[in-house]
Design a protein around this motif. Structure first.
Motif, short mmCIF file in Angstrom:
data_model
loop_
_atom_site.label_atom_id
_atom_site.label_comp_id
_atom_site.label_asym_id
_atom_site.label_seq_id
_atom_site.Cartn_x
_atom_site.Cartn_y
_atom_site.Cartn_z
N THR A 145 6.67 -1.96 25.53
CA THR A 145 6.73 -0.72 26.29
C THR A 145 7.04 0.41 25.32
OG1 THR A 145 9.10 -0.95 26.78
CG2 THR A 145 7.54 -1.86 28.39
N ALA A 146 6.63 1.61 25.70
CA ALA A 146 6.92 2.80 24.91
C ALA A 146 7.55 3.83 25.83
CB ALA A 146 5.65 3.36 24.27
N ALA A 147 8.71 4.34 25.43
CA ALA A 147 9.48 5.23 26.30
C ALA A 147 8.68 6.44 26.77
CB ALA A 147 10.74 5.68 25.57
N LEU A 187 18.98 -7.33 7.44
CA LEU A 187 19.61 -7.87 8.65
C LEU A 187 20.11 -6.76 9.56
CD1 LEU A 187 20.68 -10.30 10.28
CD2 LEU A 187 22.75 -10.21 8.87
N ASP A 188 20.70 -5.72 8.99
CA ASP A 188 21.23 -4.63 9.82
C ASP A 188 20.12 -3.95 10.62
OD1 ASP A 188 23.79 -5.09 8.97
OD2 ASP A 188 23.79 -3.51 7.45
N GLU A 189 18.97 -3.73 10.00
CA GLU A 189 17.88 -3.08 10.72
C GLU A 189 17.35 -3.96 11.83
OE1 GLU A 189 13.56 -0.87 10.04
OE2 GLU A 189 14.58 -1.77 8.33
N LEU A 190 17.17 -5.24 11.56
CA LEU A 190 16.67 -6.16 12.59
C LEU A 190 17.65 -6.25 13.75
CD1 LEU A 190 15.32 -8.97 10.26
CD2 LEU A 190 13.94 -7.48 11.72
N THR A 191 18.92 -6.31 13.44
CA THR A 191 19.94 -6.37 14.49
C THR A 191 19.94 -5.09 15.31
OG1 THR A 191 21.32 -7.82 13.14
CG2 THR A 191 22.41 -6.67 14.95
N ASP A 192 19.82 -3.97 14.62
CA ASP A 192 19.87 -2.67 15.30
C ASP A 192 18.72 -2.49 16.27
OD1 ASP A 192 21.35 -0.04 15.31
OD2 ASP A 192 19.32 0.67 14.90
N VAL A 193 17.50 -2.88 15.86
CA VAL A 193 16.37 -2.66 16.77
C VAL A 193 16.45 -3.60 17.97
CG1 VAL A 193 14.85 -1.78 14.98
CG2 VAL A 193 14.83 -4.21 15.47
N LEU A 194 17.03 -4.77 17.80
CA LEU A 194 17.19 -5.67 18.95
C LEU A 194 18.24 -5.13 19.92
CD1 LEU A 194 16.99 -9.13 17.18
CD2 LEU A 194 15.46 -8.32 18.98
N GLY A 197 16.87 -0.65 20.37
CA GLY A 197 15.51 -0.22 20.67
C GLY A 197 14.60 -0.32 19.47
N THR A 198 13.34 -0.70 19.72
CA THR A 198 12.38 -0.87 18.64
C THR A 198 12.00 0.48 18.03
OG1 THR A 198 10.54 -0.85 20.20
CG2 THR A 198 11.49 -3.00 19.64
N THR A 199 11.66 0.45 16.75
CA THR A 199 11.42 1.69 16.02
C THR A 199 9.96 1.85 15.59
OG1 THR A 199 12.09 0.59 13.96
CG2 THR A 199 13.79 1.82 15.17
N ILE A 200 9.07 1.03 16.12
CA ILE A 200 7.65 1.13 15.77
C ILE A 200 7.11 2.47 16.25
CG2 ILE A 200 5.37 0.19 16.33
CD1 ILE A 200 6.65 -2.56 16.31
N ALA A 201 6.35 3.14 15.39
CA ALA A 201 5.79 4.44 15.73
C ALA A 201 4.84 4.32 16.91
CB ALA A 201 5.07 5.03 14.52
N TYR A 202 4.93 5.32 17.81
CA TYR A 202 4.05 5.33 18.99
C TYR A 202 3.94 6.79 19.42
CZ TYR A 202 2.00 3.91 23.45
OH TYR A 202 1.14 3.72 24.52
N GLY A 203 2.81 7.42 19.10
CA GLY A 203 2.67 8.83 19.45
C GLY A 203 3.66 9.66 18.65
N VAL A 204 4.38 10.52 19.33
CA VAL A 204 5.34 11.40 18.67
C VAL A 204 6.64 10.67 18.36
CG1 VAL A 204 6.67 13.52 18.89
CG2 VAL A 204 4.33 13.42 19.77
N LEU A 205 7.05 9.80 19.27
CA LEU A 205 8.34 9.13 19.16
C LEU A 205 8.17 7.64 18.90
CD1 LEU A 205 10.00 10.80 22.29
CD2 LEU A 205 10.31 11.46 19.89
N PRO A 206 9.22 6.96 18.45
CA PRO A 206 9.16 5.50 18.36
C PRO A 206 9.03 4.89 19.75
CG PRO A 206 11.02 6.39 17.11
CD PRO A 206 10.49 7.50 17.95
#
Length: 315
Positions: A145-147, A187-194, A197-206
């Motif tokens: 999903t994308a916010a 590890l910190d980044e993987l933990t943080d996105v779980l 919220g995921t940080t994959i680019a989508y349009g203007v926002l992640p």
């Protein structure tokens, strides 16, 4: 398939208490008939007997489409009524062949068929009548999903409303959620996105997909059904966490340069976030039995295997 001796060795090394035992159910991408070849039992019986002692066995009729060239997510039978008749017969044949198994999948990532609610509910009733002591599982495919895009929630909302998920004992998810764009996240980044919220680019926002929150809501929507990570894996290559479902995310690391801690970080982040949730019933690794890094991109690196073995020993 991995050699049986290697599979048994790795299952023992990992301290696995449960094994998903897959028997190929053959068809084509548009096929409505389903066949379990006699050769499957020739392979399966000694494999089952070697793996079953001391472990819970979960049976899976694995969609083997176009001799392995087709994906189960693309199975779209021409005659749905015939398909359900054939599929139910295959499930009952498999359950009858291994009647002491702990559980059985009635479906795995069958995207084009998941919406036939009444037919699935009838199938579940038939399996329960024939094998009342066998747990019934269903595996649904991952989603994104994308916010900023309300239309991206359509697939997820359908899962929230699916009455079939109320009727199973455990709901599995093919855990290939796309996490971040970083080639080799720490590890910190993987933990943080779980967690956040995921940080994959989508349009203007992640995308900002709240994976843990969404899965918790999915469990709650279906009476608190336990959630099982039916496939937990990441390929050993750059951007593996960007597309865990793909082994073509980039050029694989050469053996002497491969980031050998990537898979370890990925599974550790999962264990420390998803694995601690009250709805989490555990995980199934893809793939087990391949012992050497050159076998395939999903072969668990020894660093990841040692970590998971230590987790199992601590339980």
């Amino acid at each position: 398939r991995a050699p049986l001796a290697d599979t048994v060795a790795q299952v023992e090394e990992l301290g696995s208490n449960t094994v998903t035992f897959s028997i190929r159910a053959s068809s084509t991408l548009t096929g409505s008939t389903v066949t379990i070849a006699a050769s499957e039992w020739v392979w399966g019986d000694p494999a089952y007997n070697a793996l079953a002692p001391g472990r819970r066995m979960i049976l899976e009729p694995y969609p083997w489409l176009d001799d392995g060239a087709g994906l189960e997510t693309e199975w779209d039978p021409a005659d749905v009524n015939l398909w359900f008749t054939e599929w139910q017969a295959a499930i009952l044949e498999l359950a009858g062949h291994y009647p002491t198994a702990w559980g059985i999948y009635i479906g795995s990532n069958l995207v084009h068929l998941e919406g036939y609610h009444a037919k699935w509910l009838a199938l579940i009733s038939a399996v329960r009548a024939a094998h009342p002591n066998m747990q019934i599982l269903m595996r649904t495919n991952w989603w994104y999903t994308a916010a900023e895009d309300p239309s991206s929630f359509t697939v997820y909302n359908a899962k929230l409303a699916n009455p079939v998920f109320d009727a199973v004992d455990m709901l599995a998810i093919a855990w290939y959620f796309e996490l971040c764009d970083t080639a080799s996240p720490d590890l910190d980044e993987l933990t943080d996105v779980l967690l956040r919220g995921t940080t994959i680019a989508y349009g203007v926002l992640p995308r900002d997909q709240q994976i843990i929150t969404q899965v918790a809501a999915l469990s709650n929507a279906h009476g608190g059904v336990p959630i099982y990570a039916g496939e937990l894996a990441v390929a050993r290559m750059p951007h593996g966490a960007r597309m865990p479902w793909s082994n073509q995310t980039g050029v694989a690391y050469p053996d002497d340069e491969r980031d050998r801690q990537m898979q370890r970080r990925y599974v550790q982040a999962w264990m420390e976030t998803v694995g601690t949730q009250p709805w989490c019933a555990g995980y199934s690794l893809y793939s087990v039995g391949y012992l050497h890094p050159g076998d395939n991109e999903y072969t668990l690196d020894p660093n990841a295997r040692r970590y998971l073995a230590a987790c199992a020993a601590a339980v």
